[in-house]
Scaffold this motif. Structure first.
Motif, PDB file in Angstrom:
ATOM      1  N   GLN A  35       0.819  -1.221   0.000  1.00  0.00           N
ATOM      2  CA  GLN A  35       0.000   0.000   0.000  1.00  0.00           C
ATOM      3  C   GLN A  35       0.850   1.267   0.000  1.00  0.00           C
ATOM      4  OE1 GLN A  35      -2.783  -0.735   3.227  1.00  0.00           O
ATOM      5  NE2 GLN A  35      -4.175  -1.816   1.847  1.00  0.00           N
ATOM      6  N   LEU A  64      -0.693   6.973  -4.416  1.00  0.00           N
ATOM      7  CA  LEU A  64      -0.242   8.115  -5.218  1.00  0.00           C
ATOM      8  C   LEU A  64      -0.968   9.377  -4.783  1.00  0.00           C
ATOM      9  CD1 LEU A  64      -0.154   6.639  -8.812  1.00  0.00           C
ATOM     10  CD2 LEU A  64       1.781   7.289  -7.394  1.00  0.00           C
ATOM     11  N   GLY A 113      -6.091  -2.893  -7.415  1.00  0.00           N
ATOM     12  CA  GLY A 113      -5.641  -2.135  -6.255  1.00  0.00           C
ATOM     13  C   GLY A 113      -6.157  -0.715  -6.241  1.00  0.00           C
ATOM     14  N   GLU A 130      -9.910  -4.576  -5.077  1.00  0.00           N
ATOM     15  CA  GLU A 130      -9.156  -4.158  -3.884  1.00  0.00           C
ATOM     16  C   GLU A 130      -9.275  -5.263  -2.830  1.00  0.00           C
ATOM     17  OE1 GLU A 130      -6.937  -1.602  -2.873  1.00  0.00           O
ATOM     18  OE2 GLU A 130      -6.920  -3.066  -1.251  1.00  0.00           O
ATOM     19  N   ASP A 170      -9.457 -10.527  -3.646  1.00  0.00           N
ATOM     20  CA  ASP A 170      -8.048 -10.730  -3.974  1.00  0.00           C
ATOM     21  C   ASP A 170      -7.976 -11.019  -5.470  1.00  0.00           C
ATOM     22  OD1 ASP A 170      -5.540 -11.700  -4.419  1.00  0.00           O
ATOM     23  OD2 ASP A 170      -5.519 -13.073  -2.706  1.00  0.00           O
ATOM     24  N   TYR A 176       4.340  -6.623  -4.402  1.00  0.00           N
ATOM     25  CA  TYR A 176       4.634  -8.032  -4.118  1.00  0.00           C
ATOM     26  C   TYR A 176       4.019  -9.004  -5.139  1.00  0.00           C
ATOM     27  CZ  TYR A 176      -0.066  -8.844  -2.303  1.00  0.00           C
ATOM     28  OH  TYR A 176      -1.424  -8.997  -2.210  1.00  0.00           O
TER      29      TYR A 176
HETATM   30  N1  SAM Z   1      -4.395   2.741  -6.797  1.00  0.00           N
HETATM   31  C1  SAM Z   1      -3.987   3.277  -5.537  1.00  0.00           C
HETATM   32  C2  SAM Z   1      -3.058   4.447  -5.762  1.00  0.00           C
HETATM   33  O1  SAM Z   1      -2.477   4.517  -6.850  1.00  0.00           O
HETATM   34  O2  SAM Z   1      -2.900   5.265  -4.884  1.00  0.00           O
HETATM   35  C3  SAM Z   1      -3.325   2.227  -4.635  1.00  0.00           C
HETATM   36  C4  SAM Z   1      -2.111   1.548  -5.186  1.00  0.00           C
HETATM   37  S1  SAM Z   1      -1.233   0.567  -4.011  1.00  0.00           S
HETATM   38  C5  SAM Z   1       0.379   0.504  -4.744  1.00  0.00           C
HETATM   39  C6  SAM Z   1      -1.774  -1.100  -4.323  1.00  0.00           C
HETATM   40  C7  SAM Z   1      -3.172  -1.453  -3.850  1.00  0.00           C
HETATM   41  O3  SAM Z   1      -3.437  -2.816  -4.195  1.00  0.00           O
HETATM   42  C8  SAM Z   1      -3.368  -1.400  -2.328  1.00  0.00           C
HETATM   43  O4  SAM Z   1      -4.521  -0.650  -2.025  1.00  0.00           O
HETATM   44  C9  SAM Z   1      -3.536  -2.850  -1.879  1.00  0.00           C
HETATM   45  O5  SAM Z   1      -4.380  -3.017  -0.772  1.00  0.00           O
HETATM   46  C10 SAM Z   1      -4.120  -3.475  -3.145  1.00  0.00           C
HETATM   47  N2  SAM Z   1      -3.846  -4.914  -3.278  1.00  0.00           N
HETATM   48  C11 SAM Z   1      -2.768  -5.597  -2.838  1.00  0.00           C
HETATM   49  N3  SAM Z   1      -2.851  -6.889  -3.163  1.00  0.00           N
HETATM   50  C12 SAM Z   1      -4.013  -7.020  -3.872  1.00  0.00           C
HETATM   51  C13 SAM Z   1      -4.647  -8.134  -4.488  1.00  0.00           C
HETATM   52  N4  SAM Z   1      -4.100  -9.351  -4.454  1.00  0.00           N
HETATM   53  N5  SAM Z   1      -5.838  -7.935  -5.098  1.00  0.00           N
HETATM   54  C14 SAM Z   1      -6.405  -6.697  -5.125  1.00  0.00           C
HETATM   55  N6  SAM Z   1      -5.835  -5.603  -4.571  1.00  0.00           N
HETATM   56  C15 SAM Z   1      -4.655  -5.759  -3.951  1.00  0.00           C
END
Ligand code: SAM
Length: 278
Positions: A20, A23, A48, A69, A94, A119
């Motif tokens: 997490q 941006l 995400g 998400e 997920d 990850y």
């Molecule tokens: N889009 C947002 C931004 O740009 O500010 C958040 C980006 S952040 C790098 C990645 C997001 O992916 C997090 O909110 C995290 O909870 C979510 N995430 C992580 N693993 C995931 C998964 N397996 N499936 C769906 N979402 C996931």
């Protein structure tokens, strides 16, 4: 209200294990929408949603945004930040467990745009590269070193199995480098936005499975020659491996990583045609 304040209001705690890093920069968000070639006709798939900053920017231009998400604690936050985006839908699942073929059945043509959780970057990208049928391409924020691997030239340190897989499907390029200071919380590495265009470039092979096996063989042991890797992986006598490589026009003693994706494709067709890979 700013999304940071909304996060605070709902007592949100950032979870490192889910990558997490959100941006914040409005110009960067607009640039990603532009890099993804989003228009009022585009259906966007985001992986995400986070606090919805990119989802919102995408929804302002796109026809429809479907965002996955994993973190259900973001539900009240997203309800707030996406309140005036009726064309954005967040699915709390997920994405790793989502069936891409079932999703494509519902979406038809779509584009992926995401600031991917670090990850699972490569498995997610590889899933689209290997399985997607309705996808026009991906525009994704990834760690800079991963971006370099995605777009590498043959015979360089960054070139590998992932590069070859991506090149078979389309044209991959880094559209912008993004400093770590543009994320909250700030990660330990810089990032880059990569666009993989499935509507341009790429090449056909006789068997996708054979191509995957050939690529695996080419990078099996980078210090060994392709001849040795062929012998080991497909249990071929040296003379047969030599003859096959000569027929494919590969120089004696060459290592797999010196072959361009197209040459790997030609070798894969030969191995498939000759029954080495069934
Ligand atoms: N889009 C947002 C931004 O740009 O500010 C958040 C980006 S952040 C790098 C990645 C997001 O992916 C997090 O909110 C995290 O909870 C979510 N995430 C992580 N693993 C995931 C998964 N397996 N499936 C769906 N979402 C996931």
């Amino acid at each position: 209200m700013e999304w940071k304040e909304i996060l605070k209001l709902y007592g949100f705690a950032f979870k490192k294990q889910w990558g997490q890093n959100f941006l914040t920069d409005g110009n960067l968000l607009s640039a990603i929408v532009q890099d993804a070639g989003v228009t009022s006709e585009t259906t966007v798939l985001e992986i995400g949603a986070g606090a919805g900053a990119l989802t919102r920017a995408l929804a302002q231009t796109a026809k429809r945004v479907i965002s996955y998400e994993i973190d259900k604690s973001l539900e009240p936050v997203l309800r707030e930040t996406l309140r005036d985006c009726p064309n954005a839908e967040v699915v709390f699942e997920d994405f790793q467990k989502v069936s891409l073929s079932a999703l494509e059945h519902k979406l038809k043509r779509y584009t992926v745009a995401a600031n991917l959780p670090y990850y699972v970057t490569t498995p997610i990208v590889m899933r689209f590269v290997e399985q997607a049928k309705e996808c026009d391409g991906l525009t994704v924020m990834v760690q800079e070193e991963v971006a370099k691997r995605f777009c590498a030239e043959a015979d360089t340190e960054d070139y590998g199995a992932v590069t070859a897989a991506i090149a078979r499907r389309g044209v991959c390029k880094i559209t912008r480098r993004v400093g770590r200071e543009l994320f909250t919380p700030r990660p330990n590495v810089d990032s880059a936005v990569v666009t993989i265009d499935f509507t341009a470039g790429g090449f056909a092979v006789a068997s996708e499975r054979a191509y995957r096996e050939t690529v695996r063989c080419a990078f099996l042991n980078r210090r060994k020659t392709l001849e040795n890797n062929l012998m080991n992986l497909f249990r071929l006598p040296r003379e047969r491996a030599k003859a096959l490589l000569a027929e494919a026009g590969v120089k004696e003693g060459a290592r797999g990583e010196t072959l361009s994706p197209e040459r790997l494709g030609a070798l894969s067709d030969l191995l498939f045609g000759q029954g080495v890979i069934k």
